[in-house]
Design a protein around this motif. Structure first.
Motif, PDB file in Angstrom:
ATOM      1  N   GLU A   1       0.816  -1.212   0.000  1.00 30.16           N
ATOM      2  CA  GLU A   1       0.000   0.000   0.000  1.00 30.16           C
ATOM      3  C   GLU A   1       0.851   1.264   0.000  1.00 30.16           C
ATOM      4  O   GLU A   1       0.564   2.216  -0.728  1.00 30.16           O
ATOM      5  N   LYS A   2       1.906   1.287   0.808  1.00 28.32           N
ATOM      6  CA  LYS A   2       2.694   2.521   0.925  1.00 28.32           C
ATOM      7  C   LYS A   2       3.903   2.536   0.003  1.00 28.32           C
ATOM      8  O   LYS A   2       4.226   3.570  -0.586  1.00 28.32           O
ATOM      9  N   TRP A   3       4.590   1.399  -0.122  1.00 30.02           N
ATOM     10  CA  TRP A   3       5.867   1.391  -0.818  1.00 30.02           C
ATOM     11  C   TRP A   3       5.824   0.684  -2.174  1.00 30.02           C
ATOM     12  O   TRP A   3       6.855   0.608  -2.859  1.00 30.02           O
ATOM     13  N   GLY A   4       4.662   0.161  -2.565  1.00 27.01           N
ATOM     14  CA  GLY A   4       4.582  -0.610  -3.800  1.00 27.01           C
ATOM     15  C   GLY A   4       4.979   0.164  -5.039  1.00 27.01           C
ATOM     16  O   GLY A   4       5.506  -0.409  -5.994  1.00 27.01           O
ATOM     17  N   SER A   5       4.753   1.488  -5.049  1.00 24.12           N
ATOM     18  CA  SER A   5       5.066   2.283  -6.237  1.00 24.12           C
ATOM     19  C   SER A   5       6.549   2.563  -6.389  1.00 24.12           C
ATOM     20  O   SER A   5       7.004   2.949  -7.470  1.00 24.12           O
ATOM     21  N   VAL A   6       7.328   2.397  -5.326  1.00 21.95           N
ATOM     22  CA  VAL A   6       8.758   2.727  -5.395  1.00 21.95           C
ATOM     23  C   VAL A   6       9.654   1.544  -5.076  1.00 21.95           C
ATOM     24  O   VAL A   6      10.878   1.658  -5.152  1.00 21.95           O
TER      25      VAL A   6
ATOM     26  N   PHE B   1      17.407   3.213   5.578  1.00 20.03           N
ATOM     27  CA  PHE B   1      17.798   2.390   4.432  1.00 20.03           C
ATOM     28  C   PHE B   1      17.739   3.212   3.152  1.00 20.03           C
ATOM     29  O   PHE B   1      16.700   3.766   2.800  1.00 20.03           O
ATOM     30  N   TRP B   2      18.874   3.331   2.468  1.00 20.39           N
ATOM     31  CA  TRP B   2      18.923   3.939   1.137  1.00 20.39           C
ATOM     32  C   TRP B   2      18.598   2.869   0.105  1.00 20.39           C
ATOM     33  O   TRP B   2      19.170   1.786   0.133  1.00 20.39           O
ATOM     34  N   PHE B   3      17.704   3.151  -0.802  1.00 19.74           N
ATOM     35  CA  PHE B   3      17.349   2.161  -1.811  1.00 19.74           C
ATOM     36  C   PHE B   3      17.334   2.804  -3.194  1.00 19.74           C
ATOM     37  O   PHE B   3      17.121   4.017  -3.338  1.00 19.74           O
ATOM     38  N   PRO B   4      17.562   2.021  -4.244  1.00 22.66           N
ATOM     39  CA  PRO B   4      17.596   2.573  -5.602  1.00 22.66           C
ATOM     40  C   PRO B   4      16.198   2.905  -6.109  1.00 22.66           C
ATOM     41  O   PRO B   4      15.240   2.168  -5.885  1.00 22.66           O
ATOM     42  N   ALA B   5      16.087   4.011  -6.792  1.00 24.40           N
ATOM     43  CA  ALA B   5      14.826   4.436  -7.402  1.00 24.40           C
ATOM     44  C   ALA B   5      15.167   5.351  -8.578  1.00 24.40           C
ATOM     45  O   ALA B   5      16.334   5.670  -8.815  1.00 24.40           O
ATOM     46  N   GLN B   6      14.146   5.765  -9.294  1.00 24.94           N
ATOM     47  CA  GLN B   6      14.315   6.733 -10.368  1.00 24.94           C
ATOM     48  C   GLN B   6      13.484   7.967 -10.055  1.00 24.94           C
ATOM     49  O   GLN B   6      12.348   7.854  -9.599  1.00 24.94           O
TER      50      GLN B   6
ATOM     51  N   LEU C   1      10.815  15.950 -18.561  1.00 26.33           N
ATOM     52  CA  LEU C   1      10.285  14.683 -19.074  1.00 26.33           C
ATOM     53  C   LEU C   1      11.388  13.639 -19.231  1.00 26.33           C
ATOM     54  O   LEU C   1      11.477  12.934 -20.217  1.00 26.33           O
ATOM     55  N   SER C   2      12.229  13.582 -18.237  1.00 24.92           N
ATOM     56  CA  SER C   2      13.240  12.538 -18.155  1.00 24.92           C
ATOM     57  C   SER C   2      13.335  12.108 -16.706  1.00 24.92           C
ATOM     58  O   SER C   2      12.841  12.788 -15.799  1.00 24.92           O
ATOM     59  N   CYS C   3      13.933  10.967 -16.478  1.00 23.87           N
ATOM     60  CA  CYS C   3      14.153  10.524 -15.099  1.00 23.87           C
ATOM     61  C   CYS C   3      15.507   9.832 -15.021  1.00 23.87           C
ATOM     62  O   CYS C   3      15.967   9.229 -15.995  1.00 23.87           O
ATOM     63  N   TYR C   4      16.115   9.925 -13.848  1.00 22.81           N
ATOM     64  CA  TYR C   4      17.465   9.403 -13.655  1.00 22.81           C
ATOM     65  C   TYR C   4      17.532   8.561 -12.387  1.00 22.81           C
ATOM     66  O   TYR C   4      16.778   8.785 -11.422  1.00 22.81           O
ATOM     67  N   ASP C   5      18.449   7.613 -12.397  1.00 21.60           N
ATOM     68  CA  ASP C   5      18.647   6.740 -11.251  1.00 21.60           C
ATOM     69  C   ASP C   5      19.234   7.521 -10.080  1.00 21.60           C
ATOM     70  O   ASP C   5      20.024   8.456 -10.272  1.00 21.60           O
ATOM     71  N   ALA C   6      18.835   7.117  -8.880  1.00 18.19           N
ATOM     72  CA  ALA C   6      19.344   7.745  -7.666  1.00 18.19           C
ATOM     73  C   ALA C   6      19.193   6.769  -6.505  1.00 18.19           C
ATOM     74  O   ALA C   6      18.455   5.775  -6.588  1.00 18.19           O
ATOM     75  N   GLN C   7      19.903   7.063  -5.426  1.00 17.26           N
ATOM     76  CA  GLN C   7      19.684   6.395  -4.156  1.00 17.26           C
ATOM     77  C   GLN C   7      18.844   7.335  -3.304  1.00 17.26           C
ATOM     78  O   GLN C   7      19.177   8.517  -3.152  1.00 17.26           O
ATOM     79  N   VAL C   8      17.740   6.842  -2.752  1.00 15.91           N
ATOM     80  CA  VAL C   8      16.823   7.706  -2.009  1.00 15.91           C
ATOM     81  C   VAL C   8      16.605   7.170  -0.601  1.00 15.91           C
ATOM     82  O   VAL C   8      16.760   5.973  -0.335  1.00 15.91           O
TER      83      VAL C   8
ATOM     84  N   ARG D   1       9.759   6.628  -8.744  1.00 14.37           N
ATOM     85  CA  ARG D   1       9.242   5.355  -9.240  1.00 14.37           C
ATOM     86  C   ARG D   1      10.319   4.287  -9.098  1.00 14.37           C
ATOM     87  O   ARG D   1      11.512   4.594  -9.006  1.00 14.37           O
ATOM     88  N   ALA D   2       9.880   3.034  -9.076  1.00  9.98           N
ATOM     89  CA  ALA D   2      10.823   1.920  -9.071  1.00  9.98           C
ATOM     90  C   ALA D   2      11.413   1.760 -10.467  1.00  9.98           C
ATOM     91  O   ALA D   2      10.711   1.956 -11.463  1.00  9.98           O
ATOM     92  N   PRO D   3      12.704   1.423 -10.586  1.00  7.78           N
ATOM     93  CA  PRO D   3      13.295   1.190 -11.914  1.00  7.78           C
ATOM     94  C   PRO D   3      12.521   0.106 -12.660  1.00  7.78           C
ATOM     95  O   PRO D   3      12.504  -1.050 -12.239  1.00  7.78           O
TER      96      PRO D   3
END
Length: 384
Positions: free
Chosen positions: A123-128, A201-206, A219-226, A259-261
């Motif tokens: 519910e909370k983290w599924g999108s990322v 916890f740092w986790f990978p996302a875009q 209108l672009s997205c880049y990888d990051a640790q969030v 968003r999740a990669p």
């Protein structure tokens, strides 16, 4: 011993009349029948104690007292049938479920079940959170196990739980010498949820580019640790170095920009396109792009366009049979060098140069949700 109890009764009765002690009065009322049978011969008969005031109903119309009023039975949450109890626990939010786990050992085992926390995770983290983040969490656990301290210390859990319980309560418990017993298993879903919630916890996302950075990167997205900040309900993003540029951090990243990669491809890895033969004009796509070979890839939103020789009539269009695929980035003004690009349909790998950048792998967007997320980021004015 019995004689002592009988001689002690008058004193207890005196106290019960002088001070309000309803629990003692009820206890004595239940013991009287047993003591009546066991009292010695010649002992003074003790009359039944009057019922406690809480058992006497008030009646405004008459002064009569109700007799033979049965004491209501106390019901515990654990007296509920197993299915009913599970339904109650499923309705609790994470804060309530965490608090319920501290009530007793029986509820602790139930409330820590992965079954309940998997629902909250989705519910909370599924999108990322995706497969890449799951693997990152497992590596994080392995590093904790291999560390000299080993496992999750008490100070670690204070940081995690500070967003759920007041930090003053937690520190007072530790300050008084009361250790947190029955520590939570580190590999449980509840531990993962609390680690994310507590920002440990740092986790990978875009991260979608919207109003930050260079306007040409809209209108672009880049990888990051969030990392999540529960106090502001936003994220801290840490971008990898771009060429000679050092690591860049950005605060206050909102949920809608995360968003999740989706492709499971790292920022320095070329995505292998499996949709080139199916692409037709009007299809929504994402394509990898980087400025030069030293930069990581970002994902850019675009659509498939018609070739110059095609008039755009869908009944006579044969663009899907052409060896060349036209990419359109309509966020740029007509005539801009970024407005269109072409790639080879059959032999496309990475195409471009140091001046215009390099175009990598392509993903066809099948989901309406993915398309709407990009459309919500559309700039108010066309880019040059």
């Amino acid at each position: 011993m019995l004689s002592f109890l009988m001689s002690f009764f008058p004193f207890v009765l005196f106290l019960s009349k002088s001070f309000p002690l309803p629990p003692w009065r009820e206890l004595l009322s239940r013991l009287l029948p047993f003591l009546e049978k066991c009292k010695p011969i010649g002992a003074r008969k003790i009359g039944a104690l009057p019922p406690p005031p809480s058992m006497i109903p008030r009646n405004k119309c008459s002064g009569q007292r109700a007799e033979n009023v049965e004491e209501p039975m106390e019901t515990s949450l654990l007296d509920l049938p197993e299915l009913a109890l599970e339904c109650v626990l499923e309705k609790l939010p994470p804060v309530g479920l965490s608090a319920m786990a501290a009530v007793c050992s029986s509820l602790r085992e139930r409330c820590r079940s992965d079954h309940f926390w998997e629902n909250h995770m989705r519910e909370k983290w599924g999108s990322v959170i995706g497969p890449a983040e799951t693997g990152e969490w497992k590596r994080h656990l392995a590093s904790l196990t291999d560390s000299p301290g080993g496992g999750f210390g008490c100070e670690h859990w204070i940081g995690l739980l500070s967003c759920i319980w007041p930090i003053s309560w937690l520190t007072s418990r530790i300050g008084n010498g009361n250790k947190l017993k029955n520590s939570l298993p580190a590999d449980s879903v509840m531990a993962w949820y609390q680690s994310l919630q507590g920002g440990q916890f740092w986790f990978p996302a875009q991260v979608y580019n919207r109003e930050h950075g260079h306007v040409g990167f809209m209108l672009s997205c880049y990888d990051a640790q969030v990392r999540y900040d529960c106090r502001t309900d936003t994220f801290l993003a840490r971008y990898p170095p771009h060429g000679r540029r050092t690591v860049v951090t950005e605060e206050g990243v909102e949920w809608k920009r995360l968003r999740a990669p989706p492709a499971g491809t790292s920022a320095h890895e070329l995505h292998i396109s499996d949709c080139l033969s199916k692409l037709r004009p009007g299809d929504h796509i994402e394509i990898q792009w980087r400025k030069n070979k030293e930069f990581p890839y970002g994902w850019w939103y675009g659509v498939i366009g018609h070739s110059e020789s095609c008039d755009g009539n869908e009944h006579f269009c044969h663009c899907h049979l052409s060896n060349s695929i036209v990419l359109e980035f309509n966020q740029y003004t007509p005539g801009s060098k970024w407005r269109q690009a072409s790639i080879d349909r059959k032999n496309h790998r990475e195409e471009g140069n140091e001046t215009d950048g390099f175009y990598g792998g392509i993903r066809k967007l099948e989901s309406k949700d993915e398309i709407s997320e990009w459309r919500e980021l559309w700039p108010t004015d066309a880019l040059e």
